[in-house]
Design a protein around this motif. Structure first.
Motif, short mmCIF file in Angstrom:
data_model
loop_
_atom_site.label_atom_id
_atom_site.label_comp_id
_atom_site.label_asym_id
_atom_site.label_seq_id
_atom_site.Cartn_x
_atom_site.Cartn_y
_atom_site.Cartn_z
N LEU A 136 10.95 18.53 3.81
CA LEU A 136 11.56 19.76 4.30
C LEU A 136 11.10 20.91 3.40
CD1 LEU A 136 15.24 18.84 5.31
CD2 LEU A 136 13.13 18.73 6.64
N LEU A 231 8.33 20.30 12.26
CA LEU A 231 9.79 20.24 12.14
C LEU A 231 10.47 20.80 13.39
CD1 LEU A 231 10.20 21.23 8.40
CD2 LEU A 231 10.79 19.03 9.42
N TYR A 267 17.97 21.87 10.40
CA TYR A 267 17.41 20.64 10.97
C TYR A 267 18.49 19.57 11.04
CZ TYR A 267 13.24 23.21 9.61
OH TYR A 267 12.30 24.20 9.45
#
Length: 305
Positions: A136, A231, A267
């Motif tokens: 991330l 993502l 996310y």
């Protein structure tokens, strides 16, 4: 680590990819069978496939495939640009060479970023993602130069790439002083570190990874489009393990709590666990850290069935 560990047979292979040959290690169970579970494990920014033996030792019955990413280890002769997309396509070529259609992917540090992009570019090859202190976005200010990014994120880890060493003993002594491995020095760690050295052509030794490769990848994973696109389109189950200490054994690690909270809100499909007691290295390269990662990998393999 010996060539036989936890019932595994270890071999090294070279696979053609764009620009050269990708080197990899493969640990196969002694009783290998067509339906055996498999994990593709992807190392960090200046590491190699030998970052993984502790984890391998804790996954009996599982085939482990671990590349030296292009520009690292024995893949450091591959020509052409690196970047997350190039690494991802190399992983697909590696699975093709081994006849592996679909697998759990475990990525540590930069390997987590590569794994996310791999899942986006080759979704049919990935069953689930296990991200270990990476994958991330990092909390870096906008507008930094490439050198500033590398220095801010990696610090002495990148600085050593320009250093030269008389022999493996001098290189190991350099690492023995590293705060991340205080109290965590092992024969497996020594083997990993010694593997990193290559001749510099002038009678000394240098780390296999070049500064230029590290800079290119660091820029891509922090300012490129491959990771945000991946993502945004994340469709695989993803589990993230983070630790409270960074590359120099310093708090708060790569993912400070406030930054991590924002990421997880952005996310929500990523399942997160904070693992206390480890730094960015020891979560993979220590017996206790490898226990954590191997347990998570077994759980993810079971869920992928």
């Amino acid at each position: 680590m010996s060539d036989e560990t936890a019932g595994h047979r270890y071999r090294e292979i070279d696979v053609p990819v764009a620009g050269g040959m990708l080197h990899a290690g493969v640990w196969e169970p002694a009783d290998a069978r067509p339906d055996m579970p498999t994990a593709l494990v992807v190392h960090g920014v200046t590491a190699s496939h030998l970052a993984w033996p502790f984890v391998v030792d804790r996954l009996p019955g599982v085939r482990i495939v671990a590349p030296d990413l292009r520009g690292r280890g024995r893949s450091n002769g591959i020509a052409g640009p690196a970047g997350m997309a190039a690494h991802a396509d190399d992983l697909a070529a590696l699975l093709d060479a081994l006849g592996i259609e679909r697998t759990l992917v475990v990525g540590h540090s930069m390997g987590g970023f590569v794994s996310v992009v791999f899942a986006h570019r080759h979704p049919e090859r990935v069953a689930r993602l296990l991200l270990v202190d990476g994958g991330l976005p990092l909390d870096v200010p906008a507008g930094l130069s490439t050198d500033q990014l590398v220095a801010g994120i990696l610090g002495p880890t990148a600085a050593r790439l320009s250093m030269r060493f008389a022999d493996a003993g001098e290189y190991l002594d350099f690492w023995r002083r590293h705060p991340a491995f205080d109290g965590a020095w092992t024969p497996e760690l020594e083997r990993y570190l010694a593997y990193d050295l290559v001749e510099d052509g002038a009678g000394a030794y240098r780390p296999a990874t070049s500064y230029e490769t590290t800079a290119d990848d660091t820029l891509d994973m922090n300012a490129g489009t491959s990771l945000p696109d991946a993502l945004a389109g994340l469709q695989h189950p993803a589990r993230l393990l983070t630790v409270p200490r960074g590359l120099q054994n310093e708090p708060p690690g790569l993912y400070a709590p406030a930054h991590l909270e924002r990421l997880l809100a952005t996310y929500p499909g990523v399942q997160h666990e904070r693992v206390d007691g480890f730094n960015h290295y020891t979560i993979v390269m220590s017996p206790a850290g490898a226990d954590v990662v191997a347990t998570a990998a077994r759980e993810e393999l079971a869920a992928a069935v």
